[in-house]
Scaffold this motif. Structure first.
Motif, PDB file in Angstrom:
ATOM      1  N   PHE A 148       0.826  -1.207   0.000  1.00  9.63           N
ATOM      2  CA  PHE A 148       0.000   0.000   0.000  1.00  9.63           C
ATOM      3  C   PHE A 148       0.859   1.255   0.000  1.00  9.63           C
ATOM      4  N   ASP A 149       1.842   1.292   0.887  1.00 15.01           N
ATOM      5  CA  ASP A 149       2.695   2.478   0.964  1.00 15.01           C
ATOM      6  C   ASP A 149       3.407   2.732  -0.350  1.00 15.01           C
ATOM      7  N   THR A 150       3.935   1.648  -0.921  1.00 15.08           N
ATOM      8  CA  THR A 150       4.701   1.787  -2.155  1.00 15.08           C
ATOM      9  C   THR A 150       3.839   2.355  -3.274  1.00 15.08           C
ATOM     10  N   LEU A 151       2.611   1.846  -3.378  1.00 15.85           N
ATOM     11  CA  LEU A 151       1.766   2.283  -4.483  1.00 15.85           C
ATOM     12  C   LEU A 151       1.073   3.608  -4.191  1.00 15.85           C
ATOM     13  N   ALA A 152       0.817   3.876  -2.917  1.00 14.42           N
ATOM     14  CA  ALA A 152       0.097   5.104  -2.577  1.00 14.42           C
ATOM     15  C   ALA A 152       1.012   6.320  -2.617  1.00 14.42           C
ATOM     16  N   GLU A 153       2.294   6.105  -2.351  1.00 14.02           N
ATOM     17  CA  GLU A 153       3.191   7.256  -2.256  1.00 14.02           C
ATOM     18  C   GLU A 153       3.182   8.137  -3.506  1.00 14.02           C
ATOM     19  N   PRO A 154       3.422   7.544  -4.704  1.00 18.30           N
ATOM     20  CA  PRO A 154       3.406   8.416  -5.890  1.00 18.30           C
ATOM     21  C   PRO A 154       2.055   9.085  -6.115  1.00 18.30           C
ATOM     22  N   LEU A 155       0.972   8.362  -5.834  1.00 13.64           N
ATOM     23  CA  LEU A 155      -0.363   8.935  -6.051  1.00 13.64           C
ATOM     24  C   LEU A 155      -0.574  10.155  -5.166  1.00 13.64           C
ATOM     25  N   LEU A 156      -0.232  10.003  -3.889  1.00 10.60           N
ATOM     26  CA  LEU A 156      -0.455  11.096  -2.949  1.00 10.60           C
ATOM     27  C   LEU A 156       0.514  12.241  -3.212  1.00 10.60           C
ATOM     28  N   TYR A 157       1.741  11.872  -3.492  1.00  6.44           N
ATOM     29  CA  TYR A 157       2.762  12.910  -3.644  1.00  6.44           C
ATOM     30  C   TYR A 157       2.455  13.804  -4.834  1.00  6.44           C
ATOM     31  N   HIS A 158       1.972  13.202  -5.905  1.00 11.60           N
ATOM     32  CA  HIS A 158       1.687  13.989  -7.092  1.00 11.60           C
ATOM     33  C   HIS A 158       0.260  14.507  -7.110  1.00 11.60           C
ATOM     34  N   GLY A 159      -0.445  14.319  -6.010  1.00  9.36           N
ATOM     35  CA  GLY A 159      -1.785  14.855  -5.934  1.00  9.36           C
ATOM     36  C   GLY A 159      -2.777  14.173  -6.856  1.00  9.36           C
ATOM     37  N   LEU A 160      -2.493  12.929  -7.237  1.00  7.60           N
ATOM     38  CA  LEU A 160      -3.424  12.216  -8.099  1.00  7.60           C
ATOM     39  C   LEU A 160      -4.539  11.572  -7.291  1.00  7.60           C
ATOM     40  N   ALA A 161      -4.351  11.571  -5.984  1.00  5.48           N
ATOM     41  CA  ALA A 161      -5.375  10.987  -5.132  1.00  5.48           C
ATOM     42  C   ALA A 161      -5.359  11.751  -3.817  1.00  5.48           C
ATOM     43  N   THR A 162      -6.486  11.757  -3.163  1.00  3.78           N
ATOM     44  CA  THR A 162      -6.521  12.323  -1.821  1.00  3.78           C
ATOM     45  C   THR A 162      -6.523  11.164  -0.852  1.00  3.78           C
ATOM     46  N   ARG A 163      -6.377  11.486   0.395  1.00  7.66           N
ATOM     47  CA  ARG A 163      -6.323  10.404   1.378  1.00  7.66           C
ATOM     48  C   ARG A 163      -7.569   9.558   1.341  1.00  7.66           C
ATOM     49  N   LYS A 164      -8.680  10.156   0.995  1.00  7.05           N
ATOM     50  CA  LYS A 164      -9.931   9.389   0.993  1.00  7.05           C
ATOM     51  C   LYS A 164     -10.026   8.476  -0.216  1.00  7.05           C
ATOM     52  N   THR A 165      -9.492   8.940  -1.349  1.00  2.86           N
ATOM     53  CA  THR A 165      -9.717   8.166  -2.572  1.00  2.86           C
ATOM     54  C   THR A 165      -8.559   7.230  -2.895  1.00  2.86           C
ATOM     55  N   VAL A 166      -7.519   7.250  -2.071  1.00  2.00           N
ATOM     56  CA  VAL A 166      -6.315   6.535  -2.492  1.00  2.00           C
ATOM     57  C   VAL A 166      -6.488   5.019  -2.449  1.00  2.00           C
ATOM     58  N   THR A 167      -7.247   4.531  -1.488  1.00  2.00           N
ATOM     59  CA  THR A 167      -7.349   3.073  -1.355  1.00  2.00           C
ATOM     60  C   THR A 167      -7.938   2.414  -2.604  1.00  2.00           C
ATOM     61  N   PRO A 168      -9.107   2.862  -3.082  1.00  2.00           N
ATOM     62  CA  PRO A 168      -9.602   2.227  -4.312  1.00  2.00           C
ATOM     63  C   PRO A 168      -8.626   2.360  -5.471  1.00  2.00           C
ATOM     64  N   GLN A 169      -7.893   3.464  -5.535  1.00  2.00           N
ATOM     65  CA  GLN A 169      -6.951   3.609  -6.642  1.00  2.00           C
ATOM     66  C   GLN A 169      -5.813   2.612  -6.539  1.00  2.00           C
ATOM     67  N   VAL A 170      -5.346   2.396  -5.290  1.00  2.00           N
ATOM     68  CA  VAL A 170      -4.284   1.410  -5.099  1.00  2.00           C
ATOM     69  C   VAL A 170      -4.805   0.023  -5.472  1.00  2.00           C
ATOM     70  N   LEU A 171      -6.025  -0.273  -5.061  1.00  2.18           N
ATOM     71  CA  LEU A 171      -6.583  -1.587  -5.384  1.00  2.18           C
ATOM     72  C   LEU A 171      -6.730  -1.759  -6.895  1.00  2.18           C
ATOM     73  N   GLU A 172      -7.079  -0.677  -7.555  1.00  3.56           N
ATOM     74  CA  GLU A 172      -7.217  -0.733  -9.006  1.00  3.56           C
ATOM     75  C   GLU A 172      -5.866  -1.032  -9.660  1.00  3.56           C
ATOM     76  N   LEU A 173      -4.831  -0.353  -9.139  1.00  2.99           N
ATOM     77  CA  LEU A 173      -3.481  -0.623  -9.638  1.00  2.99           C
ATOM     78  C   LEU A 173      -3.118  -2.080  -9.441  1.00  2.99           C
ATOM     79  N   MET A 174      -3.484  -2.603  -8.272  1.00  2.00           N
ATOM     80  CA  MET A 174      -3.142  -3.995  -7.990  1.00  2.00           C
ATOM     81  C   MET A 174      -3.878  -4.929  -8.951  1.00  2.00           C
ATOM     82  N   ASP A 175      -5.102  -4.566  -9.289  1.00  2.00           N
ATOM     83  CA  ASP A 175      -5.813  -5.336 -10.318  1.00  2.00           C
ATOM     84  C   ASP A 175      -5.056  -5.292 -11.635  1.00  2.00           C
TER      85      ASP A 175
END
Lengths: 550, 303
Positions: free
Chosen positions: A380-407
């Protein structure tokens, strides 16, 4: 006459997580003058079974549960350690995978060569020296007398492996165990070393166990093949019958995994006949290392362009500068001179702040999935870091995005809280790929992304990359030393040699008609299953619409 | 992403996810792992207990730390004086309690100073490399070469004698080794591809240091920290012995021990009890340190 007869060998490891049956009820035999190849993925127990014969597995946690290993009338498994040591050096010798780590960097190779002679055979230093030099010549080291006192770092990888072979042969063993002796080497060197090993085996009438994960490599060298999976031999037989009529489905899987054949051409009429504008243009790029006196021209005056939506393969041996080229494009190393235009933006003169926003658009996939993931960050940390850092996700929306990446990269959702060490190499590479595509880049440099993986896993990752490229319309620079992999994946190829670009063109054109002498040499060195019919193309890629290799 | 299973997991994860965004998930996980390690927990408990005792000393100490009873003189442990008295008839238990305030404060504050400066300095030098690294590390070499005593005496002369200054003076010396250890770690970590991956993701250097380098360098840092704390406590005793640290009638464990050594043959309890307390503290520290090191490394987890 069988020299080594192993019966019902079981080696179990007692770990915290329970018993691992590394080798389970294994039986095989090796005859004098013959080569048995043990083939399997990493973790299939092929090395453990050989090392347990030599008493080289750590006990505990390992324990030899049962079995006998009859070597010339003696049972290796019940022999006292002192006698075993005699056999180890004198009658059974081993060639290891990595010549870099298996030679002592503080001793000259000559010193290392004669050590076992003096220890085992009680011959004088002078005799030992003469024997060692003769042997070095035999394994193809030129001016062996002069190089006798050289240190390992003064040899190239291939030469070092030759020294390792000489070292294995010095005590004139009767059984040779070669544990992936060419895996760490370039294709061209690999071909030479394989030839050398085969020749020596024939000449000395040795019995040999050749361990490899690659069926293509053992094809020409082995008399018999044993295919291992999960600690058991699933199929064994003469080489020819394994290749021609594989019985077990796993063997067939292994054979099918060897990348061969061309990149699947789109069967549907291609919709991109017009050539795309280049996404990346490189002109007269130089990346040099070192000081004023000893300049290493890692990238030497290279010009090329990568079209949008295409995969460009960069091929070359290690040390040819292909990785430096990729890193130069991503500005991970600063080029010495030249121009790199990314979507008409000049990268080499860009300010760090502007570069940061551009970094999002280009990503890298690394070779070693063991080093490219931070061991202290969960998936989770590995995949969420770039998303959060670049503002592609907010803390609320990051989990589904990470799961999507994992898919996207084919990881189970339940793995989200695990750490890298809990994954196999292939799964790690999936995480690394997920991280690279997290920021929705347009361009990816893939630096040997499959060369550290087993053949079967390699195939899966290649398919994953292929699908992702298609799904996300990626442009890719695919760096590899393995021509068959490149052919399978890339639209165009550039061949690099000693920092220079020696040839470029469409994959199939180069394949059919290589112009440069070096390219020809590379092509002829590929171990392949030649007399095999062209395999059926992979179904998923057969209908890929937007890629025609012209 | 629309399968029902994933949404379940998503809801389950929400709590942890929230922490992950703060960058604390490693510490959260570490705490979960640490809780399974009984020895480390025992160490933590002992340290908390000692700290509480030190904090509450003025209210729980049976006597005043400077109350002398010259007629009584040195007595072995008794009902009135549980740990006996020293040559001036002062209650040893009281003095150990008061001494703990100084020793624990010196141990933890000075080490914390060393830890913060050393880790930051070492990480920056190791990560930036090149000329910055060379300059920064030569400065460390110069400070190393400076005789420690002269350095402390100079500080004392310039700023006057002050217990806070003592903490910082010791911390300012101890960080040098820490910086070197961390720099070496970071230098080898910097070569790893995950750092390069972080660079190519466009992360800022500070974030790379904080999220990718420092957590991976923690193992040796923690080991060295647990070694530094007792070191610092003994250093304080040495300075006090020279008259540069705390002054009588105040005391610290180090002072009590060095005094106990002098009178070991006549009044052994003056050495045994302060020594015992210090040893227990160090044991607790080491167990906690070992536990922390394992807990912070996901690979060492036992589940």
């Amino acid at each position: 006459m069988s020299l080594l007869q192993v019966n019902n060998l079981s080696v179990w490891f007692y770990t915290r997580n329970g018993v691992v049956k590394a080798v389970n009820d294994l039986s095989f035999s090796v005859n004098v003058g013959q080569t048995l190849a043990i083939v399997g993925e990493s973790g299939s127990g092929k090395s453990v079974c050989c090392y347990s014969l030599l008493g080289l597995i750590p006990c505990p946690p390992g324990r030899i549960e049962s079995g006998t290993a009859d070597f010339d009338g003696q049972d290796l498994l019940s022999l006292p350690i002192k006698q075993l040591r005699q056999i180890r050096g004198q009658h059974i010798a081993t060639i290891f995978q990595d010549p870099m780590t298996c030679l002592n960097p503080y001793l000259s190779i000559g010193e290392q060569l004669i050590e076992p002679l003096i220890y085992h055979k009680n011959c004088s230093r002078h005799e030992a020296r003469d024997r060692a030099i003769a042997l070095l010549e035999e394994v193809g080291i030129q001016q062996a007398r002069g190089r006798f006192n050289n240190y390992p770092h003064q040899f190239s990888g291939g030469m070092r492996q030759r020294v390792m072979i000489a070292m294995a042969l010095i005590a004139e063993p009767r059984l040779l165990i070669a544990d992936e002796p060419t895996t760490a080497l370039d294709v061209t060197i690999q071909a030479q070393i394989l030839e050398l090993i085969a020749e020596i085996q024939r000449k000395r009438n040795l019995a040999m166990i050749f361990i490899s994960h690659d069926l293509a490599v053992v094809k020409d060298i082995a008399d018999h093949i044993a295919v291992m999976k999960d600690g058991e031999i699933v199929e064994t037989g003469p080489t020819k019958s394994i290749f021609d009529a594989p019985q077990h489905h796993y063997t067939r899987e292994l054979l099918a995994a060897i990348p061969s054949g061309s990149k699947p051409e789109s069967s549907t009429v291609s919709n991109t006949v017009t050539s795309n504008p280049p996404l990346i243009e490189i002109e007269h790029l130089n990346t040099w290392f070192g000081g004023k006196n000893a300049i290493v021209k890692a990238v030497d005056d290279i010009s090329l362009s990568v079209e949008r939506g295409k995969i460009l393969g960069v091929v070359g041996e290690s040390g040819s500068g292909k990785s430096t080229l990729g890193r130069s494009i991503l500005q991970l190393v600063r080029p010495s001179s030249g121009e790199i235009r990314y979507d008409n933006i000049e990268l080499t003169t860009l300010k760090p702040r502007a570069l940061k926003t551009l970094r999002r658009r280009m990503q890298m996939i690394f070779q070693d999935p063991y080093a490219s993931l931070n061991p202290r960050m969960s998936v989770f940390d590995t995949l969420a870091e770039p998303l959060l850092y670049h503002g592609l996700a907010t803390r609320k929306t990051v989990t589904p995005q990470v799961l999507e990446l994992m898919d996207d990269v084919g990881l189970a959702h339940s793995a989200i809280k695990k750490y890298p060490h809990e994954f196999s190499g292939g799964q790690r590479q999936r995480i690394a790929i997920g991280r690279a595509i997290a920021v929705k880049p347009e361009f990816i440099v893939a630096d040997e992304p499959v060369s550290a993986l087993d053949v079967t896993i390699q195939k899966q990752i290649l398919e994953l990359i292929e699908n992702l490229v298609e799904k996300h319309q990626l442009t890719m620079l695919f760096i590899s030393h393995d021509l068959s992999v490149v052919r399978y994946l890339c639209d165009r190829i550039v061949v690099m040699h000693k920092g220079r670009l020696v040839e470029q063109g469409d994959t199939e054109t180069i394949w059919a008609n290589p112009q440069d002498a070096y390219t020809q040499q590379l092509l002829s060195a590929i171990p392949s299953l030649q007399d095999q019919q062209p395999r059926s193309r992979h179904h998923e890629t057969g209908d890929s619409g937007n890629r025609s290799s012209e | 992403m629309s399968s029902p299973g994933s949404t379940d997991i998503a809801t389950n994860l929400n709590a942890e996810v929230h922490d992950a965004e703060q960058g604390t998930s490693l510490w959260q996980d570490a705490w979960h792992r640490l809780r399974k390690n009984k020895m480390a927990l025992a160490g933590l408990f002992v340290l908390i207990l000692l700290s509480l005792l030190a904090l509450l000393t003025p209210w729980i100490a049976p006597y005043g730390y400077e109350d002398q009873d010259l007629l009584l003189g040195p007595t072995p442990p008794s009902a009135a004086h549980w740990l006996g008295t020293d040559t001036l008839g002062r209650d040893l238990l009281t003095r150990i309690l008061y001494g703990g305030r100084v020793s624990l404060a010196v141990g933890f504050i000075a080490t914390a100073v060393a830890l913060v400066i050393g880790v930051l300095y070492g990480t920056i030098a190791g990560y930036l490399g090149g000329r910055v690294d060379a300059t920064m590390m030569r400065l460390v070499d110069i400070l190393y070469a400076l005789p420690f005593m002269i350095f402390i005496i100079l500080l004392m002369v310039i700023f006057g004698r002050n217990i806070l200054l003592l903490f910082f003076a010791i911390g300012a010396v101890e960080w040098l080794t820490m910086a070197r250890i961390v720099r070496g770690q970071v230098q080898s970590l910097r070569q790893q591809e995950f750092v390069e991956a972080a660079v190519s993701l466009g992360l800022s250097p500070w974030r790379i240091m904080r999220r990718h380098l420092i957590p991976n360098a923690l193992g040796p840092v923690i080991v060295y920290t647990t070694l530094t704390i007792p070191n610092v406590m003994l250093l304080e005793a040495f300075l006090s012995f020279l008259g540069l640290g705390i002054q009588p009638p105040q005391s610290s464990w180090g002072v009590l021990i060095s005094y106990g050594v002098e009178t070991m043959e006549e009044y052994p309890w003056l050495l045994i009890f302060p020594g015992l307390v210090l040893s227990i503290t160090l044991f607790a520290l080491n167990f906690l340190g070992d536990g922390l090191r394992d807990a912070l490394d996901p690979r060492a987890s036992k589940d």
